[in-house]
Design an enzyme around this catalytic site. Structure first.
Site, PDB file in Angstrom:
ATOM      1  N   ASP A  44      -2.098   8.677  -8.129  1.00  0.00           N
ATOM      2  CA  ASP A  44      -2.246   8.933  -6.699  1.00  0.00           C
ATOM      3  C   ASP A  44      -1.220   9.988  -6.278  1.00  0.00           C
ATOM      4  OD1 ASP A  44      -3.541   7.087  -4.146  1.00  0.00           O
ATOM      5  OD2 ASP A  44      -1.953   8.534  -3.689  1.00  0.00           O
TER       6      ASP A  44
ATOM      7  N   ASN B 159     -10.223  -0.273  -0.787  1.00  0.00           N
ATOM      8  CA  ASN B 159     -10.371  -0.130   0.658  1.00  0.00           C
ATOM      9  C   ASN B 159     -11.811   0.264   0.953  1.00  0.00           C
ATOM     10  OD1 ASN B 159      -7.616  -0.640   1.066  1.00  0.00           O
ATOM     11  ND2 ASN B 159      -7.098   1.506   0.707  1.00  0.00           N
TER      12      ASN B 159
ATOM     13  N   HIS C 103     -12.926   3.910  -5.204  1.00  0.00           N
ATOM     14  CA  HIS C 103     -11.743   3.997  -6.064  1.00  0.00           C
ATOM     15  C   HIS C 103     -10.988   2.682  -6.012  1.00  0.00           C
ATOM     16  CE1 HIS C 103     -10.982   5.732  -2.079  1.00  0.00           C
ATOM     17  NE2 HIS C 103      -9.788   5.208  -2.127  1.00  0.00           N
TER      18      HIS C 103
ATOM     19  N   VAL D 236     -11.062   8.314   1.444  1.00  0.00           N
ATOM     20  CA  VAL D 236     -11.898   9.188   0.599  1.00  0.00           C
ATOM     21  C   VAL D 236     -13.197   8.434   0.272  1.00  0.00           C
ATOM     22  CG1 VAL D 236     -12.051  10.458  -1.586  1.00  0.00           C
ATOM     23  CG2 VAL D 236      -9.842  10.281  -0.403  1.00  0.00           C
TER      24      VAL D 236
HETATM   25  P1  AMP Z   1      -8.044   5.229   0.373  1.00  0.00           P
HETATM   26  O1  AMP Z   1      -7.200   5.241   1.600  1.00  0.00           O
HETATM   27  O2  AMP Z   1      -8.255   3.879  -0.219  1.00  0.00           O
HETATM   28  O3  AMP Z   1      -9.354   5.999   0.574  1.00  0.00           O
HETATM   29  O4  AMP Z   1      -7.211   6.000  -0.723  1.00  0.00           O
HETATM   30  C1  AMP Z   1      -7.283   7.355  -0.955  1.00  0.00           C
HETATM   31  C2  AMP Z   1      -6.126   7.697  -1.833  1.00  0.00           C
HETATM   32  O5  AMP Z   1      -6.346   8.973  -2.407  1.00  0.00           O
HETATM   33  C3  AMP Z   1      -4.769   7.777  -1.105  1.00  0.00           C
HETATM   34  O6  AMP Z   1      -3.875   6.827  -1.683  1.00  0.00           O
HETATM   35  C4  AMP Z   1      -4.325   9.213  -1.334  1.00  0.00           C
HETATM   36  O7  AMP Z   1      -2.933   9.334  -1.512  1.00  0.00           O
HETATM   37  C5  AMP Z   1      -5.103   9.602  -2.581  1.00  0.00           C
HETATM   38  N1  AMP Z   1      -5.364  11.017  -2.755  1.00  0.00           N
HETATM   39  C6  AMP Z   1      -5.827  11.896  -1.830  1.00  0.00           C
HETATM   40  N2  AMP Z   1      -5.952  13.113  -2.371  1.00  0.00           N
HETATM   41  C7  AMP Z   1      -5.566  13.015  -3.668  1.00  0.00           C
HETATM   42  C8  AMP Z   1      -5.474  13.941  -4.753  1.00  0.00           C
HETATM   43  N3  AMP Z   1      -5.818  15.233  -4.620  1.00  0.00           N
HETATM   44  N4  AMP Z   1      -5.024  13.483  -5.938  1.00  0.00           N
HETATM   45  C9  AMP Z   1      -4.668  12.183  -6.090  1.00  0.00           C
HETATM   46  N5  AMP Z   1      -4.743  11.272  -5.112  1.00  0.00           N
HETATM   47  C10 AMP Z   1      -5.182  11.676  -3.914  1.00  0.00           C
END
Ligand code: AMP
Length: 115
Positions: A31, A88, A101, A97
């Site tokens: 992450d 989430n 995940h 996102v």
């Molecule tokens: P969520 O809030 O469950 O959708 O988690 C999305 C996660 O993606 C967050 O913990 C972000 O820090 C992570 N994230 C966003 N962009 C990237 C990226 N380019 N590479 C790795 N992690 C990312």
């Protein structure tokens, strides 16, 4: 057609990520904004937006994500100390996102309940 997500681009190596593991069904990478000393994301190659939109046809890939996360924890030696898996889903779930995940968090005692 739905827009290609950031995580699809990571799977396709169009965007760089610190990849920890990859196989035919999933990719695991660090992450970018870690919330614990170890914070990985395990994602399916298939662009399922969120677990609430997965169907019966996704049963094996959903199982694979959990087993892969657990195997990574064993391989990297933090399984015995403990870890947390988080998914989430949707706005109130904290999803940012729209590509399913599994967060794999470890390396410090994690509080409960989460915020
Ligand atoms: P969520 O809030 O469950 O959708 O988690 C999305 C996660 O993606 C967050 O913990 C972000 O820090 C992570 N994230 C966003 N962009 C990237 C990226 N380019 N590479 C790795 N992690 C990312």
């Amino acid at each position: 057609m739905a827009e290609t997500t950031l995580f699809e681009k990571i799977c396709a190596k169009e965007i760089p990520a610190a990849i920890v593991h990859e196989d035919d069904l999933c990719v695991c990478f660090k992450d970018i904004s870690p919330q614990a000393p170890i914070h990985y994301l395990v994602i399916p190659r298939k662009p399922i937006p969120r677990v609430g939109e997965a169907g019966p046809e996704d049963q094996s890939v959903l199982g694979h994500l959990l087993l892969t996360a657990s195997q990574i924890a064993k391989n990297e030696g933090f399984s015995d100390n403990g870890f947390r898996l988080v998914i989430n889903n949707g706005p109130d779930g904290g999803e940012a996102v729209p590509h399913l995940h599994v967060h794999l968090l470890a390396g410090r005692p994690l509080k409960w309940p989460p915020g």
